[in-house]
Design an enzyme around this catalytic site. Sequence first.
Site: not given
Lengths: 161, 186
Positions: A50-51
């Site tokens: 998700c980063s």
Amino acid sequence: MSSKGTVLKPGTPAPHFELKLSRDKKISLKDYIGRKVILVFYPADFSPVCSDQLALYNELLPEFRRYNAEVVAISVDSVWSHKAFAKDRKISFPLLSDFEPKGAVSKLYGVYKEQSGYSERALFIIDEEGIIQWSYVSPTNVNPGADGILKTLEELESKKK
Amino acid sequence: MSNQGKSSLALPVGSRDHMLGSKDALITLVEYGDYECPHCKAAHEVLKRVLGELGGKVLFVFRHFPISTVHPNAKTAAEAAEAAASQGRFWEMHNILFENQDSLDIDSIKRYATTLNMNLQRFEKELLEHVHSQRVREDFMSGVRSGVNGTPTFFINGTRYWGAITVDSLTKALEGVLKTIPTRKE
């Protein structure tokens, strides 16, 4: 209440929500009436996939805004975790905390995984009137990128003309 | 309306691209990369060996995909490579940037430029005035439209490569594609 198989589909009015952005600030879907919202559910702050995903959306904010669209991201992390994550990754769109009751908004949108206790990695595009125009659930470990979002925004724009 | 499975190159390789190798090569390998991304530096080392082994069979193309929120110097570095390109020194600068990944601030970049036999005044002016920012953004957006979601991302003859970025995997994948291409009539 299980959310299995009930991911909200295009044409559905987006369920109302109001969630904490910080200890004393809340953000509501109503704040965005008149603008499109790219609603991003993701499993957790600081997880590697998700980063990248959120960094990509942050990079694309000027592009999204050309279509009058804003990004709002939601996970079950606490406001404190969000604060640290946003600062670390220089994320400039709101990260909302679906923390208490846990996953309530994720459940409304049909993207809460009861077993793991995380939100799915899911995308919704909500139009200016609050109607869902596109939804997409990605495998949790796959960054869905942004081409689907941009394609949908373009299609919505061309429908208007 | 789903983006699932989409994995082809939205912007075909053309004269705007930086190419390494023979234009008659049977395979085109496109990378979307970021000079400040450690995985891209690792890929850079892998590529040197893979391209060395496959000789003239592969045309390599590099496009910029800087994620500036994570890598604060990535855009400047990409623009520096373009400024060097405008004086015919793209690949030289490309190599220097990866080899000096930990020092990509503007002063360091200016110092690297002095080793490349360029018009330095022009180089610095282009860098400071962001003359090439549009070009870098075009690369980035072409990646986004091709489903690129992080770096490095590779496309072999326009199709996304999902395998490991190791000498073995990449060489095998490229050789696999080579086998599917009928040899030209002698």
